[in-house]
Design an enzyme around this catalytic site. Structure first.
Site, PDB file in Angstrom:
ATOM      1  N   PHE A   8       0.911  -1.219  -0.019  1.00  0.00           N
ATOM      2  CA  PHE A   8       0.161  -0.157   0.063  1.00  0.00           C
ATOM      3  C   PHE A   8       0.871   1.446   0.070  1.00  0.00           C
ATOM      4  O   PHE A   8       1.810   1.567   0.918  1.00  0.00           O
ATOM      5  CB  PHE A   8      -0.914  -0.002   1.391  1.00  0.00           C
ATOM      6  N   ASP A   9       0.386   2.157  -0.914  1.00  0.00           N
ATOM      7  CA  ASP A   9       1.061   3.597  -0.781  1.00  0.00           C
ATOM      8  C   ASP A   9       0.626   4.173   0.357  1.00  0.00           C
ATOM      9  O   ASP A   9      -0.425   3.569   1.027  1.00  0.00           O
ATOM     10  CB  ASP A   9       0.822   4.256  -2.050  1.00  0.00           C
ATOM     11  N   CYS A  10       1.180   5.056   1.113  1.00  0.00           N
ATOM     12  CA  CYS A  10       0.717   5.827   2.344  1.00  0.00           C
ATOM     13  C   CYS A  10      -0.285   6.912   1.891  1.00  0.00           C
ATOM     14  O   CYS A  10      -1.706   6.961   2.230  1.00  0.00           O
ATOM     15  CB  CYS A  10       1.918   5.872   3.162  1.00  0.00           C
ATOM     16  N   THR A  13      -3.628   7.472  -0.006  1.00  0.00           N
ATOM     17  CA  THR A  13      -4.360   5.962  -0.101  1.00  0.00           C
ATOM     18  C   THR A  13      -4.826   5.658   1.071  1.00  0.00           C
ATOM     19  O   THR A  13      -5.828   5.314   1.423  1.00  0.00           O
ATOM     20  CB  THR A  13      -3.287   5.100  -0.879  1.00  0.00           C
TER      21      THR A  13
END
Ligand code: MG
Length: 230
Positions: A8-10, A13
């Protein structure tokens, strides 16, 4: 199951970067003498900061150049005497690290997905900022780990960023990974470069790129539905 690892991108997102940035730049300008921080100031900083991050993604500048380019421009525009290298930069990093509001449905989504997948953060950012935000938001309890560009030594979309993350996870089989993020130029291009499937979280289908995400979902809730199909 098709995928086992979700990367996951932070920012934008899972965590609400815009609210963290707005709060940080407001506190910073307050500290350096601007009492009324306007929307125009926040927007100007946001655009300037985004353009610097774009240059970093294209390897046109280094992270250090990005850090020290941010505030001299803001100071000269708003008549603040630039206090010298490092002062505003350090203050801003501290203020930014205090912002950890999750995106809508982010906590519920990672909680649910953590029952079936191994979840990791893959973020272009600064170690102390991102680690603190991930911890204080509560996301950390659902994660197996996080990979921050400052620590890895490469930034998304460089394939080496993801190759190092996979190496550290200990499973090089790219077909078991899915990258999830909001950015075409960092997350989706990064997946294309590294040969890893991607899922763009976006309400709009982007146009004008010569590459595409493997999947597009309009929300994190939709991501759960997508992953249930495999
Ligand atoms: Mg992002």
């Amino acid at each position: 199951m098709k995928y086992r690892y979700l990367l996951f991108d932070c920012d934008r997102t899972l965590l609400d970067f815009n609210s963290a940035m707005r709060s940080a730049i407001t506190k910073l300008l307050n500290k350096y003498g601007i009492e009324n921080v306007t929307d125009e100031m926040v927007s100007f900083y946001d655009a300037w900061n985004n353009s610097l991050w774009g240059q970093l993604e294209r390897c046109e500048i280094t992270k250090e150049e990005l850090v020290f380019a941010r505030f001299p421009v803001i100071c000269s525009r708003y008549g603040i005497p630039y206090p010298g290298k490092g002062k505003m930069e350090t203050d801003y990093i501290l203020f930014l690290s205090e912002g950890h509001k999750p995106m809508p449905d982010a906590m519920e989504t990672v909680k649910e997905l953590s029952k079936s997948f191994e979840l990791y953060i893959v973020s272009n950012g600064f170690i102390e900022v991102q680690n603190r935000r991930v911890k204080e938001s509560g996301l950390i309890q659902y994660l197996k780990g996080s990979f921050i560009s400052e620590e890895i030594g490469f930034s998304k979309p460089d394939a080496r960023f993801f190759e190092e993350a996979l190496r550290q996870i200990g499973n090089p089989d790219k077909s078991q990974y899915l990258i999830i993020g909001d950015s075409m130029t960092a997350d989706i291009l990064g997946g294309v470069n590294a040969g890893i499937d991607t899922c763009l979280v976006s309400e709009k289908i982007p146009s004008g790129y010569d590459y595409a995400p493997t999947y597009v979902v309009s929300s994190l809730t939709e991501l759960i539905n997508l992953l249930r199909k495999f």
